[in-house]
Design a protein around this motif. Structure first.
Motif, PDB file in Angstrom:
ATOM      1  N   PRO A  44       0.808  -1.223   0.000  1.00  0.00           N
ATOM      2  CA  PRO A  44       0.000   0.000   0.000  1.00  0.00           C
ATOM      3  C   PRO A  44       0.840   1.272   0.000  1.00  0.00           C
ATOM      4  CG  PRO A  44      -0.838  -1.583   1.598  1.00  0.00           C
ATOM      5  CD  PRO A  44       0.493  -2.101   1.143  1.00  0.00           C
ATOM      6  N   GLU A  45       2.093   1.189   0.466  1.00  0.00           N
ATOM      7  CA  GLU A  45       2.936   2.378   0.594  1.00  0.00           C
ATOM      8  C   GLU A  45       3.854   2.608  -0.596  1.00  0.00           C
ATOM      9  OE1 GLU A  45       2.752   0.037   2.949  1.00  0.00           O
ATOM     10  OE2 GLU A  45       1.710   1.063   4.604  1.00  0.00           O
ATOM     11  N   PHE A  46       4.208   1.560  -1.333  1.00  0.00           N
ATOM     12  CA  PHE A  46       5.092   1.710  -2.483  1.00  0.00           C
ATOM     13  C   PHE A  46       4.957   0.503  -3.396  1.00  0.00           C
ATOM     14  CE2 PHE A  46       7.627  -0.744   0.471  1.00  0.00           C
ATOM     15  CZ  PHE A  46       8.257  -1.689  -0.341  1.00  0.00           C
ATOM     16  N   THR A  47       5.349   0.691  -4.660  1.00  0.00           N
ATOM     17  CA  THR A  47       5.405  -0.420  -5.595  1.00  0.00           C
ATOM     18  C   THR A  47       6.736  -0.380  -6.339  1.00  0.00           C
ATOM     19  OG1 THR A  47       4.324   0.888  -7.336  1.00  0.00           O
ATOM     20  CG2 THR A  47       2.913  -0.499  -5.965  1.00  0.00           C
ATOM     21  N   VAL A  48       7.200  -1.560  -6.711  1.00  0.00           N
ATOM     22  CA  VAL A  48       8.410  -1.701  -7.518  1.00  0.00           C
ATOM     23  C   VAL A  48       8.016  -2.478  -8.771  1.00  0.00           C
ATOM     24  CG1 VAL A  48      10.776  -2.570  -7.649  1.00  0.00           C
ATOM     25  CG2 VAL A  48       9.857  -1.766  -5.451  1.00  0.00           C
ATOM     26  N   GLY A  49       8.357  -1.950  -9.934  1.00  0.00           N
ATOM     27  CA  GLY A  49       8.014  -2.630 -11.177  1.00  0.00           C
ATOM     28  C   GLY A  49       9.035  -2.351 -12.254  1.00  0.00           C
ATOM     29  N   ILE A  50       8.914  -3.063 -13.372  1.00  0.00           N
ATOM     30  CA  ILE A  50       9.841  -2.927 -14.496  1.00  0.00           C
ATOM     31  C   ILE A  50       9.029  -2.762 -15.774  1.00  0.00           C
ATOM     32  CG2 ILE A  50      11.714  -4.014 -15.802  1.00  0.00           C
ATOM     33  CD1 ILE A  50      12.159  -5.780 -13.261  1.00  0.00           C
ATOM     34  N   PHE A  51       9.323  -1.708 -16.520  1.00  0.00           N
ATOM     35  CA  PHE A  51       8.766  -1.525 -17.849  1.00  0.00           C
ATOM     36  C   PHE A  51       9.782  -2.022 -18.876  1.00  0.00           C
ATOM     37  CE2 PHE A  51       6.216   1.644 -15.615  1.00  0.00           C
ATOM     38  CZ  PHE A  51       4.970   1.485 -16.197  1.00  0.00           C
ATOM     39  N   LEU A  52       9.315  -2.795 -19.856  1.00  0.00           N
ATOM     40  CA  LEU A  52      10.120  -3.199 -21.003  1.00  0.00           C
ATOM     41  C   LEU A  52       9.497  -2.527 -22.224  1.00  0.00           C
ATOM     42  CD1 LEU A  52      10.483  -6.997 -20.165  1.00  0.00           C
ATOM     43  CD2 LEU A  52      12.111  -5.160 -19.679  1.00  0.00           C
ATOM     44  N   ILE A  53      10.252  -1.628 -22.869  1.00  0.00           N
ATOM     45  CA  ILE A  53       9.685  -0.766 -23.898  1.00  0.00           C
ATOM     46  C   ILE A  53      10.452  -0.956 -25.202  1.00  0.00           C
ATOM     47  CG2 ILE A  53       8.945   1.578 -24.441  1.00  0.00           C
ATOM     48  CD1 ILE A  53       9.398   2.280 -21.490  1.00  0.00           C
ATOM     49  N   PRO A  54       9.798  -1.394 -26.267  1.00  0.00           N
ATOM     50  CA  PRO A  54      10.483  -1.562 -27.554  1.00  0.00           C
ATOM     51  C   PRO A  54      10.908  -0.213 -28.145  1.00  0.00           C
ATOM     52  CG  PRO A  54       8.385  -2.754 -27.504  1.00  0.00           C
ATOM     53  CD  PRO A  54       8.396  -1.830 -26.330  1.00  0.00           C
ATOM     54  N   GLU A  55      11.930  -0.253 -28.969  1.00  0.00           N
ATOM     55  CA  GLU A  55      12.399   0.942 -29.671  1.00  0.00           C
ATOM     56  C   GLU A  55      11.242   1.613 -30.406  1.00  0.00           C
ATOM     57  OE1 GLU A  55      15.584   2.160 -33.206  1.00  0.00           O
ATOM     58  OE2 GLU A  55      15.482   0.091 -32.437  1.00  0.00           O
ATOM     59  N   GLY A  56      11.127   2.938 -30.224  1.00  0.00           N
ATOM     60  CA  GLY A  56      10.090   3.700 -30.904  1.00  0.00           C
ATOM     61  C   GLY A  56       8.755   3.773 -30.182  1.00  0.00           C
ATOM     62  N   ARG A  57       8.542   2.922 -29.191  1.00  0.00           N
ATOM     63  CA  ARG A  57       7.294   2.966 -28.412  1.00  0.00           C
ATOM     64  C   ARG A  57       7.462   3.941 -27.251  1.00  0.00           C
ATOM     65  NH1 ARG A  57       4.141  -1.600 -29.479  1.00  0.00           N
ATOM     66  NH2 ARG A  57       2.526  -0.538 -28.272  1.00  0.00           N
ATOM     67  N   PHE A  58       6.360   4.316 -26.616  1.00  0.00           N
ATOM     68  CA  PHE A  58       6.462   5.344 -25.583  1.00  0.00           C
ATOM     69  C   PHE A  58       5.403   5.171 -24.504  1.00  0.00           C
ATOM     70  CE2 PHE A  58       3.443   6.849 -28.675  1.00  0.00           C
ATOM     71  CZ  PHE A  58       2.491   7.546 -27.946  1.00  0.00           C
ATOM     72  N   LEU A  59       5.689   5.753 -23.336  1.00  0.00           N
ATOM     73  CA  LEU A  59       4.713   5.929 -22.266  1.00  0.00           C
ATOM     74  C   LEU A  59       4.281   7.391 -22.341  1.00  0.00           C
ATOM     75  CD1 LEU A  59       6.420   4.067 -19.267  1.00  0.00           C
ATOM     76  CD2 LEU A  59       4.940   3.150 -21.050  1.00  0.00           C
ATOM     77  N   PRO A  60       3.021   7.662 -22.655  1.00  0.00           N
ATOM     78  CA  PRO A  60       2.593   9.043 -22.912  1.00  0.00           C
ATOM     79  C   PRO A  60       2.683   9.925 -21.670  1.00  0.00           C
ATOM     80  CG  PRO A  60       0.707   7.562 -22.833  1.00  0.00           C
ATOM     81  CD  PRO A  60       1.925   6.695 -22.797  1.00  0.00           C
ATOM     82  N   LEU A  61       2.609  11.222 -21.911  1.00  0.00           N
ATOM     83  CA  LEU A  61       2.729  12.211 -20.843  1.00  0.00           C
ATOM     84  C   LEU A  61       1.654  11.968 -19.780  1.00  0.00           C
ATOM     85  CD1 LEU A  61       4.217  14.831 -19.982  1.00  0.00           C
ATOM     86  CD2 LEU A  61       2.483  16.106 -21.271  1.00  0.00           C
ATOM     87  N   HIS A  62       2.093  11.801 -18.540  1.00  0.00           N
ATOM     88  CA  HIS A  62       1.178  11.502 -17.442  1.00  0.00           C
ATOM     89  C   HIS A  62       1.723  12.080 -16.144  1.00  0.00           C
ATOM     90  CE1 HIS A  62       4.162   8.252 -17.499  1.00  0.00           C
ATOM     91  NE2 HIS A  62       3.950   8.139 -16.196  1.00  0.00           N
ATOM     92  N   ASP A  63       0.885  12.119 -15.115  1.00  0.00           N
ATOM     93  CA  ASP A  63       1.281  12.737 -13.852  1.00  0.00           C
ATOM     94  C   ASP A  63       1.371  11.715 -12.727  1.00  0.00           C
ATOM     95  OD1 ASP A  63      -1.384  12.172 -13.392  1.00  0.00           O
ATOM     96  OD2 ASP A  63      -1.907  14.169 -12.656  1.00  0.00           O
ATOM     97  N   HIS A  64       1.792  12.190 -11.548  1.00  0.00           N
ATOM     98  CA  HIS A  64       1.969  11.360 -10.356  1.00  0.00           C
ATOM     99  C   HIS A  64       1.503  12.175  -9.146  1.00  0.00           C
ATOM    100  CE1 HIS A  64       4.944  10.385 -13.441  1.00  0.00           C
ATOM    101  NE2 HIS A  64       4.760   9.130 -13.097  1.00  0.00           N
ATOM    102  N   PRO A  65       0.185  12.344  -8.969  1.00  0.00           N
ATOM    103  CA  PRO A  65      -0.327  13.243  -7.928  1.00  0.00           C
ATOM    104  C   PRO A  65       0.057  12.793  -6.518  1.00  0.00           C
ATOM    105  CG  PRO A  65      -2.096  11.937  -8.917  1.00  0.00           C
ATOM    106  CD  PRO A  65      -0.896  11.724  -9.762  1.00  0.00           C
TER     107      PRO A  65
END
Length: 234
Positions: free
Chosen positions: A99-120
């Motif tokens: 509940p207090e934190f998360t740990v994760g891994i993103f694997l992102i292919p060349e040319g792909r993206f995570l769009p602009l987003h926030d972290h309130p």
């Protein structure tokens, strides 16, 4: 929202291996090895539990302690060994969730993206473990405005913190805070890449920490972003 698929075939650390304590066959606790002798991912999990549990924003000292460990982690510490094949899809591997934190891994292919987003209301640490990312980030000019989808339906002024900055595995982890250091960001994979990501606290859609997406509005004197829906981000 980034496309998510099943857990990749690469060998990943398990939740059991990230436990703070272990039990022997008789049910009694087994004494842990000194912290410096534990695998780096176990050290990271222990540091997150030590510094991110207890409520409130993490202290600067606690964030620095976690960042110091992240900066030593490489792809092989996560079981990510190249087999010569290119990544085909954006994938997310959930390593540890509390509940207090998360740990994760993103694997992102060349040319792909995570769009602009926030972290309130969140502190986020992101470390490239292989490949290269292009990072663009902003801060709202006024963080006193509540975070909700209705608020973000109209454009708002923002300050550019980085624009297409190249970040690779030899660079230190990026740290953003609730009201500074680029709380809104976008990642574009310059090459196939892996990103170790820690959220403290994690997104909570019912608790007032949704992930909102944005787009940059062109032709204005300031950097301005407008709401673009909800989802999950890094």
């Amino acid at each position: 929202m980034p496309e998510q698929t099943g857990v990749p075939e690469q060998k990943m650390p398990t939740l059991q291996s990230l436990s703070l304590s272990r039990e022997g066959a008789d049910g009694n606790a087994v004494e842990e090895a000194p912290s410096s002798e534990l695998p780096l991912m176990c050290q990271l999990a222990n540091a997150c539990r030590r510094h991110f549990i207890g409520g409130g924003n993490p202290s600067p000292g606690g964030v620095n302690a976690v960042a110091d460990i992240m900066n030593r982690i490489r792809a092989q510490d996560l079981g990510l060994v190249s087999n010569g094949q290119k990544l085909r899809h954006i994938e997310f591997v959930d390593v540890l969730e509390t509940p207090e934190f998360t740990v994760g891994i993103f694997l992102i292919p060349e040319g792909r993206f995570l769009p602009l987003h926030d972290h309130p209301g969140m502190t986020v640490l992101s470390k490239v473990v292989f490949g290269e990312l292009l990072v663009t980030s902003f801060d709202k000019s006024d963080y006193t405005k509540p975070t909700s989808q209705r608020d973000f339906e109209e454009p708002f002024s923002a300050v550019v913190r980085s624009a297409g900055e190249v970040v690779g595995s030899e660079d230190a982890c990026k740290v953003l805070h609730p009201t500074c250091d680029g709380n809104l960001h976008e990642f574009v994979a310059r090459t196939d890449c892996g990103l170790l990501d820690i959220l403290a606290p994690p997104y909570d859609f019912e608790g007032g920490r949704p992930c909102n997406y944005f787009q940059v509005v062109e032709g204005t004197p300031d950097a301005v972003a407008a709401g673009g829906g909800k989802g999950g981000g890094g």
